[in-house]
Design a protein around this motif. Structure first.
Motif, PDB file in Angstrom:
ATOM      1  N   VAL A 135       0.837  -1.204   0.000  1.00 23.80           N
ATOM      2  CA  VAL A 135       0.000   0.000   0.000  1.00 23.80           C
ATOM      3  C   VAL A 135       0.871   1.253   0.000  1.00 23.80           C
ATOM      4  O   VAL A 135       0.534   2.259  -0.612  1.00 23.80           O
ATOM      5  N   ALA A 136       2.049   1.167   0.638  1.00 29.25           N
ATOM      6  CA  ALA A 136       2.987   2.294   0.669  1.00 29.25           C
ATOM      7  C   ALA A 136       3.854   2.352  -0.587  1.00 29.25           C
ATOM      8  O   ALA A 136       4.748   3.194  -0.689  1.00 29.25           O
ATOM      9  N   GLY A 137       3.585   1.455  -1.554  1.00 32.67           N
ATOM     10  CA  GLY A 137       4.329   1.454  -2.806  1.00 32.67           C
ATOM     11  C   GLY A 137       5.647   0.701  -2.744  1.00 32.67           C
ATOM     12  O   GLY A 137       6.515   0.876  -3.596  1.00 32.67           O
ATOM     13  N   ILE A 138       5.797  -0.154  -1.736  1.00 31.96           N
ATOM     14  CA  ILE A 138       7.035  -0.912  -1.553  1.00 31.96           C
ATOM     15  C   ILE A 138       6.743  -2.384  -1.799  1.00 31.96           C
ATOM     16  O   ILE A 138       6.053  -3.028  -1.017  1.00 31.96           O
ATOM     17  N   ASP A 139       7.273  -2.897  -2.906  1.00 36.63           N
ATOM     18  CA  ASP A 139       7.043  -4.292  -3.263  1.00 36.63           C
ATOM     19  C   ASP A 139       8.371  -5.039  -3.193  1.00 36.63           C
ATOM     20  O   ASP A 139       9.178  -4.969  -4.123  1.00 36.63           O
ATOM     21  N   ILE A 140       8.601  -5.707  -2.097  1.00 41.24           N
ATOM     22  CA  ILE A 140       9.850  -6.437  -1.878  1.00 41.24           C
ATOM     23  C   ILE A 140       9.505  -7.874  -1.510  1.00 41.24           C
ATOM     24  O   ILE A 140       8.635  -8.117  -0.677  1.00 41.24           O
ATOM     25  N   ASP A 141      10.216  -8.794  -2.113  1.00 43.99           N
ATOM     26  CA  ASP A 141      10.030 -10.207  -1.803  1.00 43.99           C
ATOM     27  C   ASP A 141      11.173 -10.653  -0.892  1.00 43.99           C
ATOM     28  O   ASP A 141      12.247 -11.030  -1.365  1.00 43.99           O
ATOM     29  N   PHE A 142      10.960 -10.563   0.413  1.00 45.01           N
ATOM     30  CA  PHE A 142      11.985 -10.989   1.350  1.00 45.01           C
ATOM     31  C   PHE A 142      12.088 -12.507   1.346  1.00 45.01           C
ATOM     32  O   PHE A 142      11.077 -13.206   1.325  1.00 45.01           O
ATOM     33  N   VAL A 143      13.330 -13.021   1.335  1.00 47.19           N
ATOM     34  CA  VAL A 143      13.549 -14.462   1.213  1.00 47.19           C
ATOM     35  C   VAL A 143      14.248 -15.083   2.425  1.00 47.19           C
ATOM     36  O   VAL A 143      14.336 -16.301   2.517  1.00 47.19           O
ATOM     37  N   GLN A 144      14.765 -14.246   3.324  1.00 47.56           N
ATOM     38  CA  GLN A 144      15.523 -14.790   4.443  1.00 47.56           C
ATOM     39  C   GLN A 144      15.511 -13.818   5.605  1.00 47.56           C
ATOM     40  O   GLN A 144      15.542 -12.605   5.411  1.00 47.56           O
ATOM     41  N   ASP A 145      15.473 -14.350   6.828  1.00 46.86           N
ATOM     42  CA  ASP A 145      15.638 -13.568   8.052  1.00 46.86           C
ATOM     43  C   ASP A 145      16.971 -13.939   8.677  1.00 46.86           C
ATOM     44  O   ASP A 145      17.339 -15.120   8.731  1.00 46.86           O
ATOM     45  N   ALA A 200      27.824  -4.468   1.927  1.00 45.51           N
ATOM     46  CA  ALA A 200      26.793  -4.536   0.886  1.00 45.51           C
ATOM     47  C   ALA A 200      27.096  -5.768   0.042  1.00 45.51           C
ATOM     48  O   ALA A 200      28.142  -6.399   0.199  1.00 45.51           O
ATOM     49  N   GLN A 201      26.167  -6.091  -0.829  1.00 43.58           N
ATOM     50  CA  GLN A 201      26.366  -7.140  -1.831  1.00 43.58           C
ATOM     51  C   GLN A 201      26.008  -6.568  -3.192  1.00 43.58           C
ATOM     52  O   GLN A 201      25.038  -5.828  -3.321  1.00 43.58           O
ATOM     53  N   SER A 202      26.794  -6.939  -4.197  1.00 43.88           N
ATOM     54  CA  SER A 202      26.547  -6.466  -5.553  1.00 43.88           C
ATOM     55  C   SER A 202      25.666  -7.465  -6.308  1.00 43.88           C
ATOM     56  O   SER A 202      25.443  -8.578  -5.851  1.00 43.88           O
ATOM     57  N   ALA A 203      25.217  -7.038  -7.483  1.00 46.35           N
ATOM     58  CA  ALA A 203      24.410  -7.907  -8.351  1.00 46.35           C
ATOM     59  C   ALA A 203      25.241  -9.122  -8.748  1.00 46.35           C
ATOM     60  O   ALA A 203      26.466  -9.019  -8.846  1.00 46.35           O
ATOM     61  N   PRO A 204      24.660 -10.251  -8.965  1.00 47.46           N
ATOM     62  CA  PRO A 204      23.222 -10.505  -8.980  1.00 47.46           C
ATOM     63  C   PRO A 204      22.631 -10.831  -7.608  1.00 47.46           C
ATOM     64  O   PRO A 204      21.490 -11.265  -7.510  1.00 47.46           O
ATOM     65  N   HIS A 205      23.397 -10.600  -6.547  1.00 52.71           N
ATOM     66  CA  HIS A 205      22.916 -10.907  -5.195  1.00 52.71           C
ATOM     67  C   HIS A 205      22.778  -9.658  -4.323  1.00 52.71           C
ATOM     68  O   HIS A 205      22.873  -9.749  -3.095  1.00 52.71           O
ATOM     69  N   ALA A 206      22.572  -8.500  -4.943  1.00 51.40           N
ATOM     70  CA  ALA A 206      22.369  -7.265  -4.179  1.00 51.40           C
ATOM     71  C   ALA A 206      21.172  -7.440  -3.261  1.00 51.40           C
ATOM     72  O   ALA A 206      20.226  -8.167  -3.584  1.00 51.40           O
ATOM     73  N   GLN A 207      21.231  -6.783  -2.111  1.00 50.61           N
ATOM     74  CA  GLN A 207      20.185  -6.976  -1.109  1.00 50.61           C
ATOM     75  C   GLN A 207      19.551  -5.662  -0.668  1.00 50.61           C
ATOM     76  O   GLN A 207      20.239  -4.669  -0.443  1.00 50.61           O
ATOM     77  N   THR A 208      18.229  -5.710  -0.514  1.00 45.02           N
ATOM     78  CA  THR A 208      17.488  -4.725   0.255  1.00 45.02           C
ATOM     79  C   THR A 208      17.295  -5.349   1.621  1.00 45.02           C
ATOM     80  O   THR A 208      17.023  -6.536   1.728  1.00 45.02           O
ATOM     81  N   LYS A 209      17.449  -4.524   2.679  1.00 44.44           N
ATOM     82  CA  LYS A 209      17.339  -5.033   4.046  1.00 44.44           C
ATOM     83  C   LYS A 209      16.283  -4.258   4.818  1.00 44.44           C
ATOM     84  O   LYS A 209      16.141  -3.049   4.645  1.00 44.44           O
TER      85      LYS A 209
END
Length: 184
Positions: free
Chosen positions: A37-47, A62-71
């Protein structure tokens, strides 16, 4: 759930709604629907979770592509000073950072998009730090900058001479030597 903009585009403070009574409190630490609803579409895969003593500094990573991460980071027990540094080439805030105190008391969280270095300094013993990521760790994609890089001049909220830093983090490079893989 409230989403608060910071001085750096894309970096958000997430303030969950706490429901308190005589027994304690309850809150949703994450809701895919409320983020959407806030316009944030993230598919979290791990805690992930860490336990640290006062004075510990973890980062800046940080991690670069192809494994860059949003936290999405938060504190379950204790307190940290959390730091996110913009390393997106072409960003008007490249090399700038935001700090926020995250604690079990305030229950605030920080949403850190790809293109940022992340780290934190532990301000209390027995601190439990937890975070969600949208991509899995990959050693060959990791990168980092020295936590005490004088160019960044971050006030970590602890005595630098008493910082507990991993040998691996002590070997990281300065921001000036980083060839950032991220573009704004």
């Amino acid at each position: 759930m409230k989403f608060v903009k910071t001085g750096i585009e894309g970096l958000l403070i997430v303030e969950p709604q706490l429901f308190k009574d005589d027994r304690g409190y309850f809150f949703e630490s994450y809701s895919k629907t409320k983020f959407a609803v806030a316009g944030i579409d993230i598919d979290f895969v791990q805690d992930n979770q860490s336990f640290s003593q006062k004075g510990t500094v973890r980062g800046l990573h940080a991690q670069s592509a192809p494994h860059a991460q949003t936290k999405l980071v938060r504190v379950i027990q204790g307190r940290v000073l959390d730091v996110a540094v913009d390393i997106r080439k072409g960003s008007p805030t490249y090399g700038k950072y935001e700090t926020i105190e995250l604690s079990a008391e305030n229950q605030h969280q920080l949403l850190i998009p790809e293109g940022f270095l992340h780290g934190f300094a532990v301000l209390e013993d027995n601190t439990i730090f937890a975070y969600k990521v949208n991509n899995y760790y990959a050693k060959d994609c990791e990168l980092g900058v020295l936590w005490n890089d004088p160019t960044l001049n971050i006030n970590w909220g602890i005595d630098p001479s008493e910082a507990i830093v991993s040998p691996k983090d002590e070997l990281l490079i300065k921001l000036a030597d980083l060839e950032s893989p991220f573009t704004y």
